[in-house]
Motif scaffolding. Sequence first.
Motif, mmCIF file in Angstrom:
data_model
loop_
_atom_site.group_PDB
_atom_site.id
_atom_site.type_symbol
_atom_site.label_atom_id
_atom_site.label_comp_id
_atom_site.label_asym_id
_atom_site.label_seq_id
_atom_site.Cartn_x
_atom_site.Cartn_y
_atom_site.Cartn_z
ATOM 1 N N LEU A 113 0.820 -1.201 0.000
ATOM 2 C CA LEU A 113 0.000 0.000 0.000
ATOM 3 C C LEU A 113 0.857 1.255 0.000
ATOM 4 N N ASP A 114 0.442 2.251 -0.763
ATOM 5 C CA ASP A 114 1.018 3.598 -0.735
ATOM 6 C C ASP A 114 2.530 3.609 -0.968
ATOM 7 N N ALA A 115 2.992 2.880 -1.981
ATOM 8 C CA ALA A 115 4.407 2.935 -2.345
ATOM 9 C C ALA A 115 4.670 4.262 -3.054
ATOM 10 N N PRO A 116 5.583 5.102 -2.555
ATOM 11 C CA PRO A 116 5.821 6.408 -3.191
ATOM 12 C C PRO A 116 6.573 6.250 -4.505
ATOM 13 N N VAL A 117 6.143 6.995 -5.512
ATOM 14 C CA VAL A 117 6.774 6.959 -6.830
ATOM 15 C C VAL A 117 7.405 8.318 -7.096
ATOM 16 N N PRO A 118 8.731 8.382 -7.303
ATOM 17 C CA PRO A 118 9.408 9.667 -7.410
ATOM 18 C C PRO A 118 9.565 10.185 -8.829
ATOM 19 N N PHE A 119 9.137 9.432 -9.856
ATOM 20 C CA PHE A 119 9.425 9.814 -11.234
ATOM 21 C C PHE A 119 8.446 10.882 -11.724
ATOM 22 N N GLU A 120 8.967 11.858 -12.450
ATOM 23 C CA GLU A 120 8.091 12.873 -13.036
ATOM 24 C C GLU A 120 7.219 12.266 -14.132
ATOM 25 N N PHE A 121 7.818 11.417 -14.957
ATOM 26 C CA PHE A 121 7.080 10.661 -15.961
ATOM 27 C C PHE A 121 7.250 9.186 -15.623
ATOM 28 N N ALA A 122 6.165 8.466 -15.473
ATOM 29 C CA ALA A 122 6.245 7.068 -15.058
ATOM 30 C C ALA A 122 5.329 6.217 -15.918
ATOM 31 N N ARG A 123 5.735 4.960 -16.093
ATOM 32 C CA ARG A 123 4.908 3.989 -16.803
ATOM 33 C C ARG A 123 4.645 2.817 -15.860
ATOM 34 N N VAL A 124 3.375 2.569 -15.566
ATOM 35 C CA VAL A 124 2.980 1.459 -14.705
ATOM 36 C C VAL A 124 2.743 0.245 -15.596
ATOM 37 N N VAL A 125 3.474 -0.833 -15.344
ATOM 38 C CA VAL A 125 3.390 -2.032 -16.168
ATOM 39 C C VAL A 125 2.718 -3.141 -15.352
ATOM 40 N N LEU A 126 1.652 -3.699 -15.910
ATOM 41 C CA LEU A 126 0.873 -4.738 -15.232
ATOM 42 C C LEU A 126 0.973 -6.040 -16.024
ATOM 43 N N PRO A 127 1.468 -7.132 -15.423
ATOM 44 C CA PRO A 127 1.397 -8.431 -16.096
ATOM 45 C C PRO A 127 -0.064 -8.866 -16.182
ATOM 46 N N ALA A 128 -0.492 -9.279 -17.386
ATOM 47 C CA ALA A 128 -1.886 -9.685 -17.577
ATOM 48 C C ALA A 128 -1.905 -10.885 -18.513
ATOM 49 N N GLY A 129 -1.926 -12.079 -17.941
ATOM 50 C CA GLY A 129 -1.872 -13.280 -18.760
ATOM 51 C C GLY A 129 -0.572 -13.332 -19.535
ATOM 52 N N SER A 130 -0.666 -13.416 -20.865
ATOM 53 C CA SER A 130 0.531 -13.416 -21.711
ATOM 54 C C SER A 130 0.912 -12.025 -22.181
#
Length: 247
Positions: A90-107
Motif C-alpha cells: 500500500l502507498d508505495a511512493p513513486v518519485p518519477f516525473e514521468f512514469a509507466r505502470v506495467v501490469l502483467p496480464a496473462g501473456s
Amino acid sequence: MHSIIVVPMHSACPDDHLHLEPGDSLPFGRMAPPHGPHLTIAHEGVSRTAGEITAAGAYWRLSNLSSAQTYVVENPEGAGEHIKVAPGRLDAPVPFEFARVVLPAGSDLLSFDVWAPRHDFLDRPGPRDGAATTCAFPLDRGKRYFQVLVALCAERLRGEPHAPLPTAEELVERLRPLWPSVSRASVAWNIDYLAVKLRLKPAPDSTPCGGPRLNGKKERLVSLALRFDLVREDDLVLLNGDRSLVR
C-alpha cells in the motif's frame, strides 16, 4: 492545481486524461465501481480491483491490491530506473516525473502512464561566506568529450530507455557533421577520458599499467550520466552540426 495526470494505455487525446488534485485517489482495474472516477483496464488478466493511485502534491503513491502480481513502475526518461510494487503493498511512493505502470496480464504486459508535472523547489538563500562547494561532476559542455557523451546518450535521451548503445562506427557517423576529423580512435580516447573524469576508472598515471580494464564502460558512462542528469534532452542540440557550440 492538478498535480497528477493519468494517461490511459490507448489514449488518443488529452480529453482521455484523468486529472488528480493532491489527496485525490484513482482506483484502477477490470471492473469500474458504481460511483466515482476509475481507470478501467478491460483485460481478463487484470484483477477486478487491481490497484489505486493517490496524488500527493509533487509525487504520487501506488497501492497494489492484487493478490499475486508484482507491478513495475518504470522511468521512461531515465537509465532503466524502475521500482517494483509487491502484491498487497500500500502507498508505495513513486518519485518519477514521468512514469509507466506495467501490469502483467496473462501473456500480455499492459501499461498506462502517470505524469507528475508539479515541481516544488527550495527558495534559494543569498550568497554565503566561505569556500564554494566542489562540483561533483565537473563537465565542460563546450568540449569534445561532452559531445561524445551526448552522442552516447542520444537515443535514450529521446525517450528510448532500453535502446542499444551506438557502436564506434555509429558514433563516428553521428559526430562527423560537427567534427569532420573524428575517428574511431579519437572517440575511444574521449570515452576513456570520460571514464577517468567521472571516476569510473583511475587515471592512467595513478596505477601500474594504467589500472584494470573497465568492462561495460559505455553502459556505465551512460547510466551515470542519465541518472545524475549530466546530460539532458536540451543537450541534443550539440549534435545538430553547429560547430560554434563545441570547442
